[in-house]
Design a protein around this motif. Structure first.
Motif, short mmCIF file in Angstrom:
data_model
loop_
_atom_site.label_atom_id
_atom_site.label_comp_id
_atom_site.label_asym_id
_atom_site.label_seq_id
_atom_site.Cartn_x
_atom_site.Cartn_y
_atom_site.Cartn_z
N LEU A 125 112.13 -40.10 19.58
CA LEU A 125 111.06 -40.52 20.48
C LEU A 125 111.06 -42.04 20.67
O LEU A 125 110.82 -42.54 21.79
N LYS A 126 111.35 -42.77 19.63
CA LYS A 126 111.46 -44.22 19.76
C LYS A 126 112.61 -44.59 20.70
O LYS A 126 112.49 -45.48 21.54
N GLU A 127 113.73 -43.89 20.57
CA GLU A 127 114.87 -44.17 21.45
C GLU A 127 114.55 -43.81 22.90
O GLU A 127 115.05 -44.44 23.83
N MET A 128 113.71 -42.80 23.11
CA MET A 128 113.30 -42.42 24.46
C MET A 128 112.39 -43.48 25.08
O MET A 128 112.25 -43.54 26.30
N GLY A 129 111.74 -44.26 24.25
CA GLY A 129 110.86 -45.29 24.76
C GLY A 129 109.41 -45.18 24.32
O GLY A 129 108.57 -45.96 24.76
N VAL A 130 109.09 -44.22 23.46
CA VAL A 130 107.72 -44.10 22.94
C VAL A 130 107.49 -45.24 21.94
O VAL A 130 108.31 -45.47 21.05
N GLU A 131 106.39 -45.94 22.09
CA GLU A 131 106.09 -47.07 21.20
C GLU A 131 105.85 -46.57 19.77
O GLU A 131 105.14 -45.58 19.57
N SER A 132 106.43 -47.28 18.83
CA SER A 132 106.29 -46.86 17.43
C SER A 132 104.84 -46.91 16.97
O SER A 132 104.44 -46.15 16.07
N ILE A 133 104.02 -47.77 17.59
CA ILE A 133 102.61 -47.86 17.21
C ILE A 133 101.87 -46.56 17.50
O ILE A 133 100.81 -46.28 16.93
N LYS A 134 102.42 -45.74 18.41
CA LYS A 134 101.79 -44.46 18.76
C LYS A 134 102.23 -43.32 17.85
O LYS A 134 101.74 -42.20 17.98
N LEU A 135 103.16 -43.60 16.95
CA LEU A 135 103.74 -42.54 16.12
C LEU A 135 103.47 -42.79 14.65
O LEU A 135 103.60 -43.92 14.17
N ARG A 136 103.13 -41.74 13.92
CA ARG A 136 102.97 -41.83 12.47
C ARG A 136 103.60 -40.61 11.82
O ARG A 136 103.40 -39.47 12.26
N LEU A 137 104.37 -40.84 10.79
CA LEU A 137 104.84 -39.78 9.92
C LEU A 137 103.74 -39.56 8.89
O LEU A 137 103.31 -40.53 8.24
N ILE A 138 103.26 -38.34 8.77
CA ILE A 138 102.09 -38.09 7.93
C ILE A 138 102.41 -37.08 6.83
O ILE A 138 102.86 -35.96 7.10
N TYR A 139 102.18 -37.51 5.61
CA TYR A 139 102.24 -36.60 4.47
C TYR A 139 100.97 -35.75 4.48
O TYR A 139 99.87 -36.28 4.60
N VAL A 140 101.12 -34.45 4.37
CA VAL A 140 99.96 -33.56 4.36
C VAL A 140 100.10 -32.54 3.24
O VAL A 140 101.17 -32.35 2.67
N ARG A 141 98.99 -31.88 2.95
CA ARG A 141 98.99 -30.68 2.13
C ARG A 141 98.75 -29.51 3.08
O ARG A 141 97.75 -29.49 3.78
N ALA A 142 99.68 -28.60 3.13
CA ALA A 142 99.58 -27.48 4.06
C ALA A 142 99.12 -26.23 3.33
O ALA A 142 99.65 -25.88 2.27
N LYS A 143 98.14 -25.55 3.91
CA LYS A 143 97.68 -24.29 3.34
C LYS A 143 98.73 -23.22 3.58
O LYS A 143 99.32 -23.14 4.65
N THR A 144 98.97 -22.42 2.58
CA THR A 144 99.97 -21.36 2.70
C THR A 144 99.31 -20.00 2.51
O THR A 144 98.23 -19.88 1.92
N GLY A 145 99.97 -18.98 3.02
CA GLY A 145 99.46 -17.62 2.83
C GLY A 145 98.34 -17.29 3.80
O GLY A 145 98.28 -17.79 4.93
N ALA A 146 97.39 -16.46 3.37
CA ALA A 146 96.29 -16.00 4.21
C ALA A 146 95.37 -17.16 4.57
O ALA A 146 95.35 -18.21 3.93
N SER A 147 94.60 -16.96 5.64
CA SER A 147 93.73 -18.02 6.14
C SER A 147 92.69 -18.47 5.12
O SER A 147 92.23 -19.61 5.14
N ASP A 148 92.30 -17.57 4.21
CA ASP A 148 91.31 -17.91 3.20
C ASP A 148 91.95 -18.41 1.90
O ASP A 148 91.27 -18.63 0.90
N SER A 149 93.27 -18.59 1.94
CA SER A 149 93.98 -19.04 0.74
C SER A 149 93.67 -20.51 0.46
O SER A 149 93.46 -21.31 1.36
N THR A 150 93.64 -20.86 -0.81
CA THR A 150 93.42 -22.26 -1.21
C THR A 150 94.70 -22.91 -1.70
O THR A 150 94.68 -24.07 -2.11
N ALA A 151 95.80 -22.16 -1.65
CA ALA A 151 97.09 -22.71 -2.09
C ALA A 151 97.57 -23.77 -1.10
O ALA A 151 97.51 -23.59 0.11
N LEU A 152 98.05 -24.89 -1.63
CA LEU A 152 98.53 -25.99 -0.81
C LEU A 152 99.94 -26.37 -1.23
O LEU A 152 100.29 -26.31 -2.41
#
Length: 232
Positions: A125-152
């Motif tokens: 995206l940077k090579e295409m011309g999108v400004e780096s200030i508009k982009l962030r790589l974000i570390y997240v905790r993703a919920k896994t399994g069923a929607s009511d699961s608390t596993a991350l």
């Protein structure tokens, strides 16, 4: 007198051309575009000519979308890697734990984990011309399994902010379409970063990073390896 007037005129012409050359050079330096010839040489030296088709498709993706809207760039970059790169954990792909691959390495292998998808999309995206200030790589905790699961589990996504106050759009290898953050309740953000540095939060209003890229050693190492391959 005629001879004496020619010299200043000639000097002015030369200085004018030099100014144009300097402006062109500065423009290239500010843009910091990839050196495609060098990248092609790097990828073929390491993986052979069998990967040139994938590399050429990526190069065409970049060059054909420089005049596109950010929305089109996001969709095309996201689709390209989600469809062409096979997911695999670092042990399966690289034989080691927690390896961050450069975009060229991901293209060469044709496989990668969530960090590799995000890194490849970010550089593209940077090579295409999108400004780096508009982009962030974000570390997240993703919920896994069923929607009511608390596993991350640890995960990484790429976020795009049209404006600092805008709700970010999330690019993810787990989900094909690009969704606003409010439609990703399965993700719990931890911190974010880009080429400018590391941010304690994920808000684009925080324009100044809390720490330089050296604070995240794997990211700093990746940036150095990418530059050596031909990215600037």
């Amino acid at each position: 007198m005629m001879r004496s007037n020619r010299l200043p005129h000639r000097v002015a012409q030369v200085l004018g051309w030099l100014a144009i050359v300097c402006l062109v050079w500065l423009g290239r330096a500010a843009y910091g575009g990839a050196d495609f010839e060098r990248l092609l040489a790097s990828i073929t030296q390491r993986w052979g000519t069998g990967v040139t088709t994938r590399f050429s498709a990526w190069q065409n993706l970049v060059t054909s979308n420089k005049a596109a809207s950010d929305a089109d760039r996001l969709k095309r970059a996201n689709d390209f890697f989600n469809r062409r790169i096979v997911f695999g954990d670092d042990m399966a792909v690289w034989g080691r734990e927690d390896y961050w691959a450069t975009p060229l390495e991901t293209l060469g292998k044709g496989a990668g984990d969530c960090e590799d998808f995000v890194i490849a999309k970010y550089f593209t995206l940077k090579e295409m011309g999108v400004e780096s200030i508009k982009l962030r790589l974000i570390y997240v905790r993703a919920k896994t399994g069923a929607s009511d699961s608390t596993a991350l589990q640890a995960h990484m996504v790429l976020a795009y902010y049209a404006k600092p106050e805008s709700e970010p759009l999330v690019l993810d290898n787990l989900i094909g379409d690009i969704r606003p953050a409010s439609r990703r309740p399965d993700l719990v953000p931890v911190f974010s970063f880009n080429s400018e540095g590391v941010f304690t939060g994920v808000s684009a209003k925080d324009a100044t990073p809390a720490a330089g890229t050296g604070r995240l050693s794997r990211w700093e190492d990746l940036l150095k390896r990418a530059r050596a391959e031909g990215f600037e």
